[in-house]
Design a protein around this motif. Structure first.
Motif, PDB file in Angstrom:
ATOM      1  N   GLU A   1      49.468  37.159  39.518  1.00  0.00           N
ATOM      2  CA  GLU A   1      49.455  37.750  40.858  1.00  0.00           C
ATOM      3  C   GLU A   1      48.284  38.721  41.041  1.00  0.00           C
ATOM      4  N   LEU A   2      47.132  38.326  40.520  1.00  0.00           N
ATOM      5  CA  LEU A   2      45.913  39.102  40.718  1.00  0.00           C
ATOM      6  C   LEU A   2      45.324  38.765  42.085  1.00  0.00           C
ATOM      7  N   PRO A   3      44.560  39.681  42.703  1.00  0.00           N
ATOM      8  CA  PRO A   3      44.021  39.437  44.045  1.00  0.00           C
ATOM      9  C   PRO A   3      43.160  38.167  44.119  1.00  0.00           C
ATOM     10  N   PRO A   4      43.524  37.201  44.937  1.00  0.00           N
ATOM     11  CA  PRO A   4      42.716  35.977  45.062  1.00  0.00           C
ATOM     12  C   PRO A   4      41.284  36.265  45.499  1.00  0.00           C
ATOM     13  N   ALA A   5      41.096  37.320  46.307  1.00  0.00           N
ATOM     14  CA  ALA A   5      39.756  37.637  46.813  1.00  0.00           C
ATOM     15  C   ALA A   5      38.792  37.960  45.676  1.00  0.00           C
ATOM     16  N   TRP A   6      39.287  38.577  44.609  1.00  0.00           N
ATOM     17  CA  TRP A   6      38.410  38.894  43.482  1.00  0.00           C
ATOM     18  C   TRP A   6      37.847  37.627  42.852  1.00  0.00           C
ATOM     19  N   LEU A   7      38.716  36.656  42.649  1.00  0.00           N
ATOM     20  CA  LEU A   7      38.266  35.406  42.033  1.00  0.00           C
ATOM     21  C   LEU A   7      37.341  34.647  42.973  1.00  0.00           C
ATOM     22  N   GLU A   8      37.644  34.668  44.257  1.00  0.00           N
ATOM     23  CA  GLU A   8      36.770  34.018  45.238  1.00  0.00           C
ATOM     24  C   GLU A   8      35.408  34.695  45.277  1.00  0.00           C
ATOM     25  N   GLY A   9      35.405  36.038  45.196  1.00  0.00           N
ATOM     26  CA  GLY A   9      34.141  36.766  45.201  1.00  0.00           C
ATOM     27  C   GLY A   9      33.281  36.439  43.996  1.00  0.00           C
ATOM     28  N   LEU A  10      33.889  36.370  42.825  1.00  0.00           N
ATOM     29  CA  LEU A  10      33.129  36.014  41.631  1.00  0.00           C
ATOM     30  C   LEU A  10      32.617  34.580  41.702  1.00  0.00           C
ATOM     31  N   THR A  11      33.430  33.695  42.245  1.00  0.00           N
ATOM     32  CA  THR A  11      32.997  32.298  42.398  1.00  0.00           C
ATOM     33  C   THR A  11      31.785  32.214  43.321  1.00  0.00           C
ATOM     34  N   THR A  12      31.824  32.946  44.422  1.00  0.00           N
ATOM     35  CA  THR A  12      30.708  32.964  45.377  1.00  0.00           C
ATOM     36  C   THR A  12      29.461  33.555  44.724  1.00  0.00           C
ATOM     37  N   ALA A  13      29.627  34.692  44.028  1.00  0.00           N
ATOM     38  CA  ALA A  13      28.487  35.344  43.404  1.00  0.00           C
ATOM     39  C   ALA A  13      27.880  34.461  42.317  1.00  0.00           C
ATOM     40  N   TRP A  14      28.717  33.796  41.549  1.00  0.00           N
ATOM     41  CA  TRP A  14      28.236  32.917  40.465  1.00  0.00           C
ATOM     42  C   TRP A  14      27.407  31.774  41.037  1.00  0.00           C
ATOM     43  N   GLY A  15      27.880  31.216  42.141  1.00  0.00           N
ATOM     44  CA  GLY A  15      27.130  30.138  42.782  1.00  0.00           C
ATOM     45  C   GLY A  15      25.815  30.617  43.375  1.00  0.00           C
ATOM     46  N   ALA A  16      25.819  31.832  43.935  1.00  0.00           N
ATOM     47  CA  ALA A  16      24.603  32.367  44.561  1.00  0.00           C
ATOM     48  C   ALA A  16      23.541  32.744  43.546  1.00  0.00           C
ATOM     49  N   ALA A  17      23.953  32.978  42.284  1.00  0.00           N
ATOM     50  CA  ALA A  17      23.010  33.429  41.260  1.00  0.00           C
ATOM     51  C   ALA A  17      22.277  32.283  40.562  1.00  0.00           C
ATOM     52  N   LEU A  18      22.470  31.072  41.020  1.00  0.00           N
ATOM     53  CA  LEU A  18      21.790  29.918  40.411  1.00  0.00           C
ATOM     54  C   LEU A  18      20.273  30.050  40.531  1.00  0.00           C
TER      55      LEU A  18
END
Length: 243
Positions: free
Chosen positions: A226-243
């Motif tokens: 039950e961790l905040p979904p937004a945190w995982l979404e934010g990391l996913t977005t940042a990881w993709g943007a850092a390519l």
């Protein structure tokens, strides 16, 4: 401890057992459960054997050439046989330390994440995190639940070697991680954006490693915790943007 004929010194069995029992007692006084302490000591023992295995393998490739081909051949055969035995001992010691179940994760009913496993992960992530960014006043201080979710994607054997896996990930993805933390982490223009809050926590580098290797398993554990979904979404977005 007695001096060998060549002047070298080696611990006898009784002294090694004494040192181990002393360490177990000291850890117990510090509040570490006996099972956790034995696992830590077992991992160190398995690691010592693994390093000896690697060292013998290195020696096997450096037979003295001046003593002739027959001598070099015997050297190679002997060191390879010794390396093989050490490799098996290291494997057995690791199995004993983590009480490994099935080697196939799909068949492994994963054991609950233990406190010392989380502590080992904390020790592993901090220096890696600080190699990319700095300590942040905005750290949400959620390392324990986040790392439990990360470790929940693995069996006990993989948890034992997770520090090494993290180091390999950080080395292989250094450029991408540098860009990610510079753009989204502490000191960036979006430092106070809630979606990227987890990038202010050392645990973020462990989450990024799992996103890159086991995203489905991570999402399952994330939801279960039950961790905040937004945190995982934010990391996913940042990881993709850092390519």
């Amino acid at each position: 401890m007695e001096a060998a004929d060549d002047g070298r010194q080696q611990l006898d069995t009784a002294s090694v057992v004494n040192a181990k029992r002393t360490l177990l007692e000291l850890l117990g006084r510090a509040g570490v459960f006996a099972g956790d302490a034995e696992e830590l000591i077992g991992l160190i023992e398995a690691g010592a054997l693994a390093h000896a295995h690697e060292e013998i393998g290195r020696i096997a490739r450096s037979a003295p050439g001046e003593k002739g081909e027959l001598y070099a051949s015997g050297w190679l055969d002997g060191t390879q046989a010794l390396a093989g035995e050490l490799g098996e001992l290291a494997e057995r010691a690791l199995r004993d330390a983590v009480a490994a179940g099935p080697s196939d994760p799909a068949q492994d009913a994963r054991t609950p994440v233990r406190r010392t496993q989380v502590e080992r992960a904390k020790v592993a992530v901090l220096p890696l995190y600080l190699s990319f960014t700095t300590v942040s006043d905005l750290d949400p201080e959620v390392s324990e639940p986040v790392l439990k979710a990360v470790l929940g994607t693995m069996d006990s054997r993989r948890r034992a070697g997770y520090a090494g896996r993290l180091a390999q990930f950080a080395a292989a993805e250094r450029g991408r991680l540098e860009r990610l933390y510079a753009e989204f982490g502490p000191g960036s223009a979006i430092a106070v954006h809630g979606r990227y809050s987890l990038l202010h926590s050392p645990a973020s580098i462990a989450v990024l490693e799992r996103l890159a290797t086991e995203p489905a398993a991570l999402r399952k554990e994330w939801d279960a915790a039950e961790l905040p979904p937004a945190w995982l979404e934010g990391l996913t977005t940042a990881w993709g943007a850092a390519l």
